[in-house]
Design a protein around this motif. Structure first.
Motif, PDB file in Angstrom:
ATOM      1  N   ILE A 194       0.870  -1.184   0.000  1.00 25.68           N
ATOM      2  CA  ILE A 194       0.000   0.000   0.000  1.00 25.68           C
ATOM      3  C   ILE A 194       0.902   1.227   0.000  1.00 25.68           C
ATOM      4  N   ASN A 195       1.037   1.858  -1.163  1.00 27.25           N
ATOM      5  CA  ASN A 195       1.931   3.015  -1.298  1.00 27.25           C
ATOM      6  C   ASN A 195       1.178   4.308  -1.601  1.00 27.25           C
ATOM      7  N   ASP A 196      -0.119   4.295  -1.326  1.00 26.32           N
ATOM      8  CA  ASP A 196      -0.955   5.460  -1.636  1.00 26.32           C
ATOM      9  C   ASP A 196      -0.687   6.650  -0.732  1.00 26.32           C
ATOM     10  N   TYR A 197       0.015   6.415   0.387  1.00 24.91           N
ATOM     11  CA  TYR A 197       0.181   7.483   1.384  1.00 24.91           C
ATOM     12  C   TYR A 197       1.658   7.776   1.672  1.00 24.91           C
ATOM     13  N   ASP A 198       2.538   7.419   0.738  1.00 26.40           N
ATOM     14  CA  ASP A 198       3.982   7.553   0.978  1.00 26.40           C
ATOM     15  C   ASP A 198       4.423   9.003   1.198  1.00 26.40           C
ATOM     16  N   GLU A 199       3.884   9.927   0.411  1.00 21.67           N
ATOM     17  CA  GLU A 199       4.261  11.345   0.568  1.00 21.67           C
ATOM     18  C   GLU A 199       3.873  11.850   1.955  1.00 21.67           C
ATOM     19  N   PHE A 200       2.678  11.473   2.386  1.00 17.98           N
ATOM     20  CA  PHE A 200       2.206  11.910   3.702  1.00 17.98           C
ATOM     21  C   PHE A 200       3.077  11.338   4.813  1.00 17.98           C
ATOM     22  N   TYR A 201       3.325  10.018   4.761  1.00 15.96           N
ATOM     23  CA  TYR A 201       4.108   9.411   5.834  1.00 15.96           C
ATOM     24  C   TYR A 201       5.551   9.917   5.847  1.00 15.96           C
ATOM     25  N   ASN A 202       6.073  10.251   4.680  1.00 12.72           N
ATOM     26  CA  ASN A 202       7.429  10.797   4.620  1.00 12.72           C
ATOM     27  C   ASN A 202       7.512  12.140   5.341  1.00 12.72           C
ATOM     28  N   VAL A 203       6.599  13.052   5.047  1.00 15.19           N
ATOM     29  CA  VAL A 203       6.635  14.370   5.695  1.00 15.19           C
ATOM     30  C   VAL A 203       6.278  14.253   7.174  1.00 15.19           C
ATOM     31  N   SER A 204       5.403  13.320   7.506  1.00 13.26           N
ATOM     32  CA  SER A 204       5.010  13.132   8.897  1.00 13.26           C
ATOM     33  C   SER A 204       6.182  12.631   9.739  1.00 13.26           C
ATOM     34  N   LEU A 205       6.890  11.634   9.214  1.00 11.75           N
ATOM     35  CA  LEU A 205       8.043  11.094   9.937  1.00 11.75           C
ATOM     36  C   LEU A 205       9.176  12.110   9.996  1.00 11.75           C
ATOM     37  N   TYR A 206       9.394  12.795   8.885  1.00 10.23           N
ATOM     38  CA  TYR A 206      10.472  13.788   8.820  1.00 10.23           C
ATOM     39  C   TYR A 206      10.251  14.918   9.835  1.00 10.23           C
ATOM     40  N   SER A 207       9.036  15.442   9.877  1.00 11.35           N
ATOM     41  CA  SER A 207       8.743  16.544  10.797  1.00 11.35           C
ATOM     42  C   SER A 207       8.858  16.101  12.254  1.00 11.35           C
ATOM     43  N   SER A 208       8.491  14.852  12.540  1.00 10.62           N
ATOM     44  CA  SER A 208       8.594  14.341  13.909  1.00 10.62           C
ATOM     45  C   SER A 208      10.048  14.173  14.331  1.00 10.62           C
ATOM     46  N   ILE A 209      10.881  13.686  13.405  1.00  9.37           N
ATOM     47  CA  ILE A 209      12.309  13.522  13.705  1.00  9.37           C
ATOM     48  C   ILE A 209      12.965  14.877  13.957  1.00  9.37           C
ATOM     49  N   VAL A 210      12.685  15.844  13.087  1.00 12.46           N
ATOM     50  CA  VAL A 210      13.279  17.170  13.250  1.00 12.46           C
ATOM     51  C   VAL A 210      12.753  17.840  14.521  1.00 12.46           C
ATOM     52  N   ASN A 211      11.477  17.632  14.823  1.00  9.62           N
ATOM     53  CA  ASN A 211      10.909  18.175  16.057  1.00  9.62           C
ATOM     54  C   ASN A 211      11.667  17.653  17.275  1.00  9.62           C
ATOM     55  N   ARG A 212      12.001  16.364  17.250  1.00  8.74           N
ATOM     56  CA  ARG A 212      12.789  15.767  18.333  1.00  8.74           C
ATOM     57  C   ARG A 212      14.178  16.408  18.409  1.00  8.74           C
ATOM     58  N   ASP A 213      14.833  16.537  17.256  1.00  7.58           N
ATOM     59  CA  ASP A 213      16.194  17.087  17.229  1.00  7.58           C
ATOM     60  C   ASP A 213      16.233  18.533  17.731  1.00  7.58           C
ATOM     61  N   ILE A 214      15.251  19.327  17.288  1.00  4.95           N
ATOM     62  CA  ILE A 214      15.180  20.717  17.737  1.00  4.95           C
ATOM     63  C   ILE A 214      14.965  20.784  19.242  1.00  4.95           C
ATOM     64  N   ALA A 215      14.078  19.928  19.744  1.00  4.82           N
ATOM     65  CA  ALA A 215      13.788  19.929  21.180  1.00  4.82           C
ATOM     66  C   ALA A 215      15.031  19.583  21.997  1.00  4.82           C
ATOM     67  N   ILE A 216      15.780  18.565  21.559  1.00  7.84           N
ATOM     68  CA  ILE A 216      16.988  18.158  22.287  1.00  7.84           C
ATOM     69  C   ILE A 216      18.025  19.281  22.302  1.00  7.84           C
ATOM     70  N   LEU A 217      18.278  19.850  21.125  1.00 13.13           N
ATOM     71  CA  LEU A 217      19.266  20.929  21.031  1.00 13.13           C
ATOM     72  C   LEU A 217      18.825  22.158  21.814  1.00 13.13           C
ATOM     73  N   TRP A 218      17.567  22.510  21.697  1.00 13.63           N
ATOM     74  CA  TRP A 218      17.039  23.692  22.377  1.00 13.63           C
ATOM     75  C   TRP A 218      17.112  23.517  23.896  1.00 13.63           C
ATOM     76  N   ASN A 219      16.724  22.321  24.379  1.00  9.72           N
ATOM     77  CA  ASN A 219      16.774  22.054  25.817  1.00  9.72           C
ATOM     78  C   ASN A 219      18.200  22.168  26.345  1.00  9.72           C
ATOM     79  N   ASN A 220      19.146  21.595  25.611  1.00  4.88           N
ATOM     80  CA  ASN A 220      20.548  21.675  26.042  1.00  4.88           C
ATOM     81  C   ASN A 220      21.067  23.108  25.970  1.00  4.88           C
ATOM     82  N   TYR A 221      20.621  23.830  24.950  1.00  2.00           N
ATOM     83  CA  TYR A 221      21.005  25.240  24.803  1.00  2.00           C
ATOM     84  C   TYR A 221      20.526  26.060  26.001  1.00  2.00           C
ATOM     85  N   ILE A 222      19.325  25.777  26.471  1.00  2.00           N
ATOM     86  CA  ILE A 222      18.753  26.512  27.598  1.00  2.00           C
ATOM     87  C   ILE A 222      19.395  26.108  28.925  1.00  2.00           C
TER      88      ILE A 222
END
Length: 210
Positions: A51-79
């Protein structure tokens, strides 16, 4: 004597607050990891089922979640860090992560995703994605020169002039970083919540086809 006791009490109080904040951050990080794993596992399961009908959606969804995690980790350490050198390093890495995310996310929320949503009868979500995309574009335009200056001259070590690099890392170039990180995180949270709604819709669609 009273002054020393007062100072000591303030230090203890600050330490307790920081420890409480760190525990809260650890719990948040666990939740973010669960979210990332859930998206990844669901996408892999769909692909195994061909089932590949939703690949674009899952790609952006996973990507945004990963970057959200990375930003949170860096920001927390920065603070949280009390080291000037560490704060400078986390600040530069955070700036680089944000500007590269802003470079990439506009394309991921663009034409291919819109066409996929249309093909899967999810037109009601297109205008919301467009709104999120415009919000990212706005923050990118507003802070573009500042973020790119940090990335190009320091974070990515693109300059080969060691003296310029040293001077740059000692200067105050990160004054707006907390505000930038806050706004990007807020927009990203809207995107993640929207993705959660679409996951439910996708599940309903797949069930209806069985």
């Amino acid at each position: 004597m009273i002054y020393r006791l007062k100072k000591r009490f303030e230090k203890i109080k600050t330490k307790k607050l920081k420890n409480k904040f760190k525990r809260s951050l650890e719990e948040s990080e666990k939740l973010r990891e669960l979210d990332i794993n859930s998206i990844h596992n669901t996408w892999v399961a769909l692909q195994k089922a061909k089932i590949n009908d939703y690949d674009e959606f899952y790609n952006v969804s996973l990507y945004s979640s990963i970057v959200n995690r990375d930003i949170a980790i860096l920001w927390n350490n920065y603070i949280l860090t009390e080291s000037k050198s560490e704060k400078n390093l986390y600040g530069r890495l955070l700036s680089m992560t944000i500007i590269e995310y802003l470079d990439d996310i506009n394309g991921l929320l663009g034409k291919k995703l819109r066409l996929e949503l249309e093909e899967n009868s999810m037109n009601e979500y297109i205008h919301v994605f467009n709104k999120v995309n415009k919000s990212f574009a706005k923050i990118k335009t507003q802070f573009n020169s500042e973020l790119r200056k940090i990335r190009n001259n320091s974070a990515a070590h693109k300059t080969k002039k060691s003296k310029d690099l040293l001077d740059f890392t000692r200067d105050e170039h990160l004054e707006s970083l907390n505000e930038i990180a806050r706004i990007v995180s807020e927009i990203n949270l809207i995107l993640i919540k929207l993705s959660s709604q679409i996951v439910i819709k996708i599940t309903e669609q797949i069930k209806s086809k069985k």
